[in-house]
Motif scaffolding. Structure first.
Motif, PDB file in Angstrom:
ATOM      1  N   ALA A 249       0.538  -1.023   0.255  1.00 53.30           N
ATOM      2  CA  ALA A 249      -0.030   0.267   0.020  1.00 53.30           C
ATOM      3  C   ALA A 249       0.978   0.991  -0.263  1.00 53.30           C
ATOM      4  CB  ALA A 249      -0.562  -0.217   0.978  1.00 53.30           C
ATOM      5  N   LYS A 250       1.724   1.521   0.658  1.00 49.72           N
ATOM      6  CA  LYS A 250       2.695   2.306   0.817  1.00 49.72           C
ATOM      7  C   LYS A 250       3.559   2.617  -0.870  1.00 49.72           C
ATOM      8  CE  LYS A 250       3.516   1.830   5.940  1.00 49.72           C
ATOM      9  NZ  LYS A 250       4.329   1.724   7.191  1.00 49.72           N
ATOM     10  N   PHE A 252       1.754   1.533  -3.583  1.00 50.96           N
ATOM     11  CA  PHE A 252       0.859   2.151  -4.444  1.00 50.96           C
ATOM     12  C   PHE A 252       0.835   3.225  -3.893  1.00 50.96           C
ATOM     13  CE2 PHE A 252      -0.405  -2.078  -4.781  1.00 50.96           C
ATOM     14  CZ  PHE A 252       0.292  -2.282  -6.789  1.00 50.96           C
ATOM     15  N   SER A 253       0.961   4.230  -2.525  1.00 50.56           N
ATOM     16  CA  SER A 253       0.889   5.149  -1.828  1.00 50.56           C
ATOM     17  C   SER A 253       2.235   6.095  -2.880  1.00 50.56           C
ATOM     18  CB  SER A 253       0.268   5.428  -1.189  1.00 50.56           C
ATOM     19  OG  SER A 253       0.426   6.768  -0.751  1.00 50.56           O
ATOM     20  N   LYS A 254       3.297   5.828  -2.709  1.00 46.82           N
ATOM     21  CA  LYS A 254       4.155   6.495  -3.353  1.00 46.82           C
ATOM     22  C   LYS A 254       4.239   6.685  -4.725  1.00 46.82           C
ATOM     23  CE  LYS A 254       9.102   6.527  -2.976  1.00 46.82           C
ATOM     24  NZ  LYS A 254      10.772   5.673  -2.904  1.00 46.82           N
ATOM     25  N   SER A 260      -5.581   1.319  -5.640  1.00 51.84           N
ATOM     26  CA  SER A 260      -4.269   0.295  -5.105  1.00 51.84           C
ATOM     27  C   SER A 260      -3.481   0.442  -3.482  1.00 51.84           C
ATOM     28  CB  SER A 260      -2.909  -0.213  -6.047  1.00 51.84           C
ATOM     29  OG  SER A 260      -3.831  -0.399  -7.542  1.00 51.84           O
ATOM     30  N   ALA A 261      -3.717   1.208  -3.783  1.00 51.90           N
ATOM     31  CA  ALA A 261      -2.924   1.718  -1.732  1.00 51.90           C
ATOM     32  C   ALA A 261      -4.217   1.936  -1.014  1.00 51.90           C
ATOM     33  CB  ALA A 261      -2.191   3.705  -2.271  1.00 51.90           C
ATOM     34  N   TYR A 291      -4.276   8.055   4.727  1.00 52.65           N
ATOM     35  CA  TYR A 291      -4.786   8.242   3.188  1.00 52.65           C
ATOM     36  C   TYR A 291      -5.864   8.909   2.945  1.00 52.65           C
ATOM     37  CZ  TYR A 291      -6.826   6.166  -1.118  1.00 52.65           C
ATOM     38  OH  TYR A 291      -7.440   6.521  -1.902  1.00 52.65           O
TER      39      TYR A 291
END
Length: 292
Positions: A249-250, A252-254, A260-261, A291
């Motif tokens: 998740a991290k 995908f967030s980046k 997806s995150a 988030y």
């Protein structure tokens, strides 16, 4: 989106098949337990059942170890007492009661030292290292892991050597000493493959994902995370999956892939809640709070 769905379906299919296999093993041990008349053997069976439940149903693992401890005390089975005490402490570790876990693991270590049982000394030392690690005290964790590794090498216990190397890699990763983390974890991964140990292989790959994520080599990190999933599912290691899904998740967030995150953070949280892993619930919740 297509890749995420296919991976999700793969996870579901593997999880369904392998949970059935895990259930078969547990059911078989329960049947043996019911027919076993020797109390010392019953203690050992309860200890084994506790281990199988630890990473997916820690509350059940606690009950099994408590039953084993009561029986071990009744028959004055010192080794069984130490093993059962370790099992109880492990359940407290993975449900977030770290002070109680550390207290009981230290007591188990003292019992093992009094009995001069090298293997249980090793197990207790490794567990104490885990307790310190979960409290964020990696400086204290590392010496106990080195002690466990030293004993494992003396006993030529390859599985225990692999686990200790993996634990050292994890601790050094958390301390930010990434070259040492990668070196120890790669050793653990190589040994796990040689031994065809899916549990240790999954953990090592997950840890490599964490290490490469900190090294900002995101593609390699993601590849390691994805490679770890089938192994963690095969061994029903929900605790490891919680960490892995949040790591994904991290990343995908980046990469600004918000859907997806969110998906993998929720997956981490769901697994953590079902199993009762307090710290994993907190970690996933914090990510989701940030988030939103």
């Amino acid at each position: 989106m297509r890749k995420k769905i296919s991976l999700s379906l793969l996870v579901l299919l593997i999880q369904t098949t392998l949970i059935q296999a895990q259930t078969t093993t547990i059911d078989s041990l329960k049947q043996v337990l019911q027919s076993e008349k020797r109390d010392s053997s019953r203690v050992l069976l309860l200890s084994q059942l506790s281990k199988l439940y630890l990473f997916n149903k820690p509350d059940t693992a606690l009950v099994m170890s408590q039953q084993g401890l009561t029986l071990a005390k009744k028959i004055n089975f010192a080794k069984g007492e130490a093993m059962s005490l370790n099992g109880i402490a492990n359940a407290f570790t993975y449900t977030g009661n770290y002070p109680k876990a550390l207290e009981l693991h230290l007591a188990a270590l003292k019992m093992a030292e009094d009995a001069k049982d090298s293997n249980i000394i090793r197990i207790a030392s490794a567990n104490i290292a885990t307790d310190y690690a979960y409290q964020g005290n990696y400086q204290q964790s590392v010496p106990y892991t080195h002690r466990a590794l030293s004993i494992a090498r003396r006993l030529n216990d390859k599985g225990a050597i692999t686990n200790s190397l993996s634990d050292l890699g994890d601790s050094y990763e958390k301390l930010g000493i990434l070259d040492s983390a990668r070196a120890y974890t790669n050793q653990a991964y190589d040994l796990a493959l040689q031994q065809k140990d899916p549990y240790a292989t999954g953990i090592a790959l997950n840890n490599l994902g964490n290490i490469y994520s900190k090294m900002k080599q995101d593609d390699i990190a993601m590849a390691n995370y994805k490679s770890a999933i089938p192994y963690l599912l095969q061994t029903d290691n929900k605790e490891g999956l919680c960490e892995l899904y949040l790591g994904m998740a991290k990343l995908f967030s980046k990469a600004e892939k918000a859907d997806s995150a969110l998906y993998y953070a929720k997956l981490s949280l769901t697994n953590a809640k079902k199993a009762g892993f307090t710290e994993r619930v907190m970690n996933a919740s914090k990510f989701l709070t940030d988030y939103y």
